[in-house]
Design an enzyme around this catalytic site. Structure first.
Site, PDB file in Angstrom:
ATOM      1  N   TYR A 160       0.811  -1.271   0.015  1.00  0.00           N
ATOM      2  CA  TYR A 160       0.136  -0.166  -0.197  1.00  0.00           C
ATOM      3  C   TYR A 160       1.548   1.346  -0.588  1.00  0.00           C
ATOM      4  O   TYR A 160       0.591   2.272  -0.961  1.00  0.00           O
ATOM      5  CB  TYR A 160      -0.843  -0.298   1.136  1.00  0.00           C
ATOM      6  CG  TYR A 160      -2.150   1.185   1.333  1.00  0.00           C
ATOM      7  CD1 TYR A 160      -3.014   1.706   0.117  1.00  0.00           C
ATOM      8  CD2 TYR A 160      -1.875   2.019   2.016  1.00  0.00           C
ATOM      9  CE1 TYR A 160      -3.733   2.583   0.243  1.00  0.00           C
ATOM     10  CE2 TYR A 160      -2.831   2.915   1.876  1.00  0.00           C
ATOM     11  CZ  TYR A 160      -4.230   3.324   1.140  1.00  0.00           C
ATOM     12  OH  TYR A 160      -4.740   4.113   1.695  1.00  0.00           O
ATOM     13  N   THR A 195     -15.101   6.879   6.214  1.00  0.00           N
ATOM     14  CA  THR A 195     -15.979   6.250   4.344  1.00  0.00           C
ATOM     15  C   THR A 195     -16.026   4.692   5.053  1.00  0.00           C
ATOM     16  O   THR A 195     -16.136   4.037   6.103  1.00  0.00           O
ATOM     17  CB  THR A 195     -14.331   5.886   4.079  1.00  0.00           C
ATOM     18  OG1 THR A 195     -13.464   4.942   3.809  1.00  0.00           O
ATOM     19  CG2 THR A 195     -13.477   7.484   3.462  1.00  0.00           C
TER      20      THR A 195
HETATM   21  N1  LIG Z   1     -10.619   6.119   3.778  1.00  0.00           N
HETATM   22  C1  LIG Z   1      -8.799   6.758   4.365  1.00  0.00           C
HETATM   23  O1  LIG Z   1      -9.018   6.873   5.405  1.00  0.00           O
HETATM   24  C2  LIG Z   1      -8.153   6.782   3.495  1.00  0.00           C
HETATM   25  C3  LIG Z   1      -6.423   7.175   4.003  1.00  0.00           C
HETATM   26  C4  LIG Z   1      -5.781   7.479   3.205  1.00  0.00           C
HETATM   27  C5  LIG Z   1      -5.384   7.023   1.490  1.00  0.00           C
HETATM   28  N2  LIG Z   1      -6.787   6.615   1.264  1.00  0.00           N
HETATM   29  C6  LIG Z   1      -7.293   6.255  -0.755  1.00  0.00           C
HETATM   30  O2  LIG Z   1      -8.653   6.899  -0.424  1.00  0.00           O
HETATM   31  C7  LIG Z   1      -9.268   6.540  -1.850  1.00  0.00           C
HETATM   32  C8  LIG Z   1     -10.379   5.974  -1.406  1.00  0.00           C
HETATM   33  O3  LIG Z   1     -10.360   5.061  -0.483  1.00  0.00           O
HETATM   34  P1  LIG Z   1     -11.562   5.493  -0.275  1.00  0.00           P
HETATM   35  O4  LIG Z   1     -11.615   4.772   2.206  1.00  0.00           O
HETATM   36  O5  LIG Z   1     -12.911   6.473  -0.273  1.00  0.00           O
HETATM   37  O6  LIG Z   1     -12.778   3.939  -0.371  1.00  0.00           O
HETATM   38  P2  LIG Z   1     -13.926   3.117  -0.937  1.00  0.00           P
HETATM   39  O7  LIG Z   1     -13.617   1.480  -0.863  1.00  0.00           O
HETATM   40  O8  LIG Z   1     -14.843   3.968   0.052  1.00  0.00           O
HETATM   41  O9  LIG Z   1     -13.804   3.098  -2.584  1.00  0.00           O
HETATM   42  C9  LIG Z   1     -13.095   3.165  -3.047  1.00  0.00           C
HETATM   43  C10 LIG Z   1     -14.055   2.927  -4.248  1.00  0.00           C
HETATM   44  O10 LIG Z   1     -12.870   2.843  -5.538  1.00  0.00           O
HETATM   45  C11 LIG Z   1     -13.313   1.740  -6.428  1.00  0.00           C
HETATM   46  N3  LIG Z   1     -12.133   0.383  -7.546  1.00  0.00           N
HETATM   47  C12 LIG Z   1     -11.467   0.339  -6.562  1.00  0.00           C
HETATM   48  N4  LIG Z   1     -10.698  -1.084  -7.251  1.00  0.00           N
HETATM   49  C13 LIG Z   1     -11.190  -0.463  -8.894  1.00  0.00           C
HETATM   50  C14 LIG Z   1     -11.228  -0.843 -10.782  1.00  0.00           C
HETATM   51  N5  LIG Z   1     -10.160  -1.487 -10.132  1.00  0.00           N
HETATM   52  N6  LIG Z   1     -11.633   0.010 -11.080  1.00  0.00           N
HETATM   53  C15 LIG Z   1     -12.291   0.964 -10.665  1.00  0.00           C
HETATM   54  N7  LIG Z   1     -12.380   1.519  -9.375  1.00  0.00           N
HETATM   55  C16 LIG Z   1     -12.372   0.333  -8.485  1.00  0.00           C
HETATM   56  C17 LIG Z   1     -13.886   0.856  -5.530  1.00  0.00           C
HETATM   57  O11 LIG Z   1     -15.001  -0.235  -5.928  1.00  0.00           O
HETATM   58  C18 LIG Z   1     -14.800   1.716  -4.047  1.00  0.00           C
HETATM   59  O12 LIG Z   1     -15.881   2.375  -4.728  1.00  0.00           O
HETATM   60  C19 LIG Z   1      -7.830   5.206  -1.901  1.00  0.00           C
HETATM   61  O13 LIG Z   1      -7.300   5.375  -2.888  1.00  0.00           O
HETATM   62  C20 LIG Z   1      -7.521   5.388  -0.700  1.00  0.00           C
HETATM   63  O14 LIG Z   1      -6.399   4.697  -0.633  1.00  0.00           O
HETATM   64  C21 LIG Z   1      -8.305   6.275   1.721  1.00  0.00           C
END
Ligand SMILES: NC(=O)c1ccc[n+]([C@@H]2O[C@H](COP(=O)([O-])OP(=O)(O)OC[C@H]3O[C@@H](n4cnc5c(N)ncnc54)[C@H](O)[C@@H]3O)[C@@H](O)[C@H]2O)c1
Length: 254
Positions: A160, A195
């Site tokens: 990651y 989220t």
């Molecule tokens: N939530 C947090 O605290 C946090 C912190 C740091 C970074 N992030 C990053 O933010 C982003 C969103 O995270 P989130 O918490 O909203 O997650 P989430 O799981 O709620 O949303 C991620 C979305 O990406 C889509 N997805 C995944 N792989 C895919 C693919 N190959 N093709 C098309 N769509 C795809 C999923 O279907 C999902 O709808 C991610 O990149 C995550 O690494 C999140």
């Protein structure tokens, strides 16, 4: 760039930070295409915000090309790309039974988070570079979503953190490369956000994570992420930068 009236693409727009970004862009007057592999949720969000769902897998060139064509047919060519889709992972290098971590897991995370984001960006940039410049001299803007794990990854976060550090590392060269096409590139590195993924954790774990954030001692709201994403669009001097959005959080080793 003004958001009102622009066509925007949001990967991962069906859930969490991407969904909040899609909703905020639509509220500010953008025509939003929701690119996500979860077709059902993408349709739901798109219907809610008067956008279009473009189900796709960001790692697949043909799938993304078809999604971009569908988005362009509905809204015209896009000038805004928000790369938010991504997955998490945690895997010790040496497993409990002494065996090496499976290589497939590492490859899968890099493939989706890093290569998938690049895949959408290159196709978006090529199309955007052919558009006329706007009155302010810009053609387009794109954002990547990294993580604070790009800088202070925890035990087990090798894949990651590497994927997110890859996005952070790609930001400046991408901005330099696309400067000749008047396309800006920025990355947001979020800390801990509330989220659906996070909300699945037990309440006590969520509280302890929130308490680790210096100020404010709570999880970030997806709307706060969306606010920054939209600011990157409207502030024409933001370019080539990775912005932490984390309440001064620095992750501990575990
Ligand atoms: N939530 C947090 O605290 C946090 C912190 C740091 C970074 N992030 C990053 O933010 C982003 C969103 O995270 P989130 O918490 O909203 O997650 P989430 O799981 O709620 O949303 C991620 C979305 O990406 C889509 N997805 C995944 N792989 C895919 C693919 N190959 N093709 C098309 N769509 C795809 C999923 O279907 C999902 O709808 C991610 O990149 C995550 O690494 C999140």
């Amino acid at each position: 760039m003004q958001i009102q009236g622009q066509a925007a693409l949001v990967t991962g727009g069906a859930s969490g930070l991407g969904e909040a970004t899609a909703r905020e862009l639509a509220r500010l007057g953008a025509k939003v295409a929701v690119l996500d592999r979860n077709a059902e949720l993408a349709e739901k969000v798109a219907a809610d915000i008067g956008g279009v769902a473009c189900p796709c897998d960001i790692t697949d060139a043909a799938s993304v090309t078809a999604a971009l064509e569908k988005a362009a047919a509905a809204h015209g060519p896009a000038r805004i790309l928000m790369n938010v889709a991504g997955i998490g992972s945690a895997k010790r290098v040496v497993q409990r039974d002494g065996s090496a971590a499976p290589l497939e897991d590492f490859v899968r995370v890099i493939n989706i988070n890093l290569i998938g984001s690049y895949n959408v960006s290159r196709l978006f940039a090529a199309a955007c570079s052919k558009l006329p410049v706007l009155d302010n001299g810009e053609r387009g803007v794109m954002m990547f979503t990294a993580s604070v794990a790009a800088f202070d990854g925890q035990v087990g976060q090798q894949a990651y953190s590497a994927s997110k550090a890859g996005l952070a590392g790609m930001t400046l060269p991408m901005a330099r490369d696309l400067a000749q096409h008047a396309i800006r590139v920025c990355t947001v590195a979020p800390g801990l956000f509330a989220t659906p993924l996070m909300k699945e954790l037990p309440e006590a774990v969520q509280q302890s994570l929130a308490a680790s954030i210096p100020f404010p001692p709570r999880l970030g709201k997806p709307e706060e992420f969306a606010e920054l994403a939209c600011h990157i669009v409207t502030n024409g001097h933001l370019n080539g930068e990775v912005i932490r959005l984390d309440g001064a959080l620095r992750m501990a080793p575990r």
